[in-house]
Design a protein around this motif. Structure first.
Motif, PDB file in Angstrom:
ATOM      1  N   ASN A  13      -5.315  -3.209   6.581  1.00  0.00           N
ATOM      2  CA  ASN A  13      -4.970  -2.977   5.194  1.00  0.00           C
ATOM      3  C   ASN A  13      -6.342  -2.228   4.110  1.00  0.00           C
ATOM      4  O   ASN A  13      -6.152  -2.835   3.052  1.00  0.00           O
ATOM      5  N   TYR A  56      -3.699   3.224   7.456  1.00  0.00           N
ATOM      6  CA  TYR A  56      -4.497   2.005   7.077  1.00  0.00           C
ATOM      7  C   TYR A  56      -4.732   1.686   8.219  1.00  0.00           C
ATOM      8  O   TYR A  56      -4.005   1.538   9.365  1.00  0.00           O
ATOM      9  N   LEU A  67      -7.559   1.140   2.989  1.00  0.00           N
ATOM     10  CA  LEU A  67      -7.341   2.751   3.694  1.00  0.00           C
ATOM     11  C   LEU A  67      -8.600   3.390   4.265  1.00  0.00           C
ATOM     12  O   LEU A  67      -9.872   3.265   4.396  1.00  0.00           O
ATOM     13  N   ASN A 118       0.516  -1.059  -0.274  1.00  0.00           N
ATOM     14  CA  ASN A 118       0.099   0.086   0.422  1.00  0.00           C
ATOM     15  C   ASN A 118       0.598   1.037  -0.058  1.00  0.00           C
ATOM     16  O   ASN A 118       1.383   1.085   0.609  1.00  0.00           O
TER      17      ASN A 118
END
Length: 417
Positions: free
Chosen positions: A91, A88, A93, A69
């Motif tokens: 995982n 995040y 956002l 990411n």
């Protein structure tokens, strides 16, 4: 190669495509592709079997977390600097901030230089109009999501935007689920999308939008074959504007599959073709070998064969590509490997009168060391031949890859251990 229609993530409303971060499932027909070895070798994370931590290309710096990411990005040019920061949870956002700050002094200088240039030429009796765009503003965009941590999913998010001295715009979106399925995304002003399912597949998506002058209602339908392959995406859009009703039916995409779930026919989607044109005249066909690798694809427009591409393999590696362009000329590419690594590819393009050869060199650790490209151009009129040689050098040390071309331009990649 299983080319079933997959559910993948795309952005929601058009107004937030560039910045909105909540992603939702929407079926799409995925065309088969042949990965060209010369492009595949640019996937440095795969090349070194590592995950990229940071990459620096010119004035762009991007940092990643261990999951791939983006956590920060800085992009600078002579007029402005844009900074993006992301956060995040699990995982997903949950925050993204983007700021663009203009370089006022530099822009003012360029405007003055442009004005002086025009004046100097006017004194010489030359009337010159220079078209430039110096309409830059500081910009701010912010995305924030509310997360249901127990179910690890977004339940709402907001988008905040401001440009220059304009008033800040703020939009909030709410997300609704039925068990594990997303069924609605709605904005406070009444704009919304609703999702309907059948046999665990999205059957249709209905979109509503209205204001004082215009009301829009569109329904997109998704049709599948017996193997759950997506075969048709079609819909109807109804708009009421100033009490006038307009209705438009469309077919967005379509495909046909073989008994191995490979696409053998697909509508050739082109931006310049109207959505309601006869798809039977604009399409691509595909053929496969026993390993489900593409051996031929043919593109048709208005029922006329435009490009036929054939692919041959050796030890499951792409060996040759031959493209026949409307019967006028044939483009060819050939690949050579040693121990599965690409060491050379050649390309002959009669349309450009170009012959190209790329040589790949590796060190004793089988890391890529250099790429040398030889180009030979032949002028159609004069017959003059121009030879050009360029080289790119790769240096991998201590989890850092440095790429430098012969002009000294550098790219740098840092990897996680």
């Amino acid at each position: 190669m299983n080319l079933k229609a997959i559910i993948y993530l795309i952005f929601f409303f058009q107004s937030i495509i560039c910045f909105g971060q909540f992603k939702h499932p929407e079926p799409t027909i995925v065309r088969p592709t042949v990965i060209l070895p010369e492009n595949d070798i640019n996937d440095y994370s795969k090349l070194y079997n590592k995950k990229i931590k940071k990459k620096i290309i010119g004035k762009t710096i991007i940092e990643f977390d261990i999951n791939g990411n983006v956590i920060s990005e800085i992009n600078s040019d002579s007029n402005s600097t844009t900074t993006i920061l992301c956060r995040y949870i699990n995982n997903i956002l949950v925050e993204k901030e983007k700021r663009t700050t203009i370089d006022t002094k530099n822009i003012e200088k360029r405007v003055l230089d442009n004005s002086n240039y025009i004046k100097e030429n006017e004194k010489k009796g030359e009337k010159i109009t220079v078209v430039t765009d110096y309409n830059y503003n500081n910009e701010f965009e912010f995305y924030k999501a509310i997360l249901d941590k127990k179910k690890n999913r977004v339940t709402s998010y907001l988008i905040e935007k401001k440009e220059g001295d304009t008033k800040t715009s703020l939009k909030k979106y709410n997300i609704f689920y039925n068990q594990d399925k997303l069924i609605e995304i709605s904005e406070d002003n009444g704009e919304k999308k609703q999702y309907f399912y059948k046999n665990n597949l999205i059957d249709k998506i209905e979109y509503f939008d209205s204001n004082d002058k215009r009301k829009t209602n569109s329904i997109t339908y998704f049709i599948y074959d017996l193997n759950s392959n997506l075969t048709v995406i079609k819909g109807i859009r109804k708009t009421i504007y100033n009490d006038k009703i307009s209705e438009n039916k469309f077919i967005k995409d379509s495909a046909v599959y073989d008994n191995k779930n490979n696409i053998v026919w697909a509508y050739n989607v082109n931006d310049y073709l109207a959505a309601n044109q006869n798809q039977k005249n604009h399409y691509i066909t595909y053929k496969y070998n026993d390993n489900n690798k593409i051996i031929e694809s043919t593109k048709f427009e208005n029922g006329i064969e435009m490009i036929k591409s054939s692919y041959s393999y050796e030890n499951n590696l792409l060996k040759e590509i031959k493209q026949i362009h409307k019967g006028d000329y044939i483009l060819t590419k050939n690949y050579k490997y040693i121990d599965g690594k690409l060491v050379e590819f050649t390309e002959l393009d009669p349309f450009l009168n170009l012959e190209k050869r790329c040589v790949y060199d590796y060190d004793e650790s089988t890391n890529l060391k250099s790429i040398t490209e030889f180009r030979k151009y032949t002028d159609r009129k004069s017959g003059k031949i121009t030879d050009v040689k360029t080289s790119t050098f790769f240096s991998f040390d201590n989890n850092t890859l440095t790429i430098k071309n012969q002009n000294g331009i550098i790219e740098k990649y840092e990897f996680f251990d």
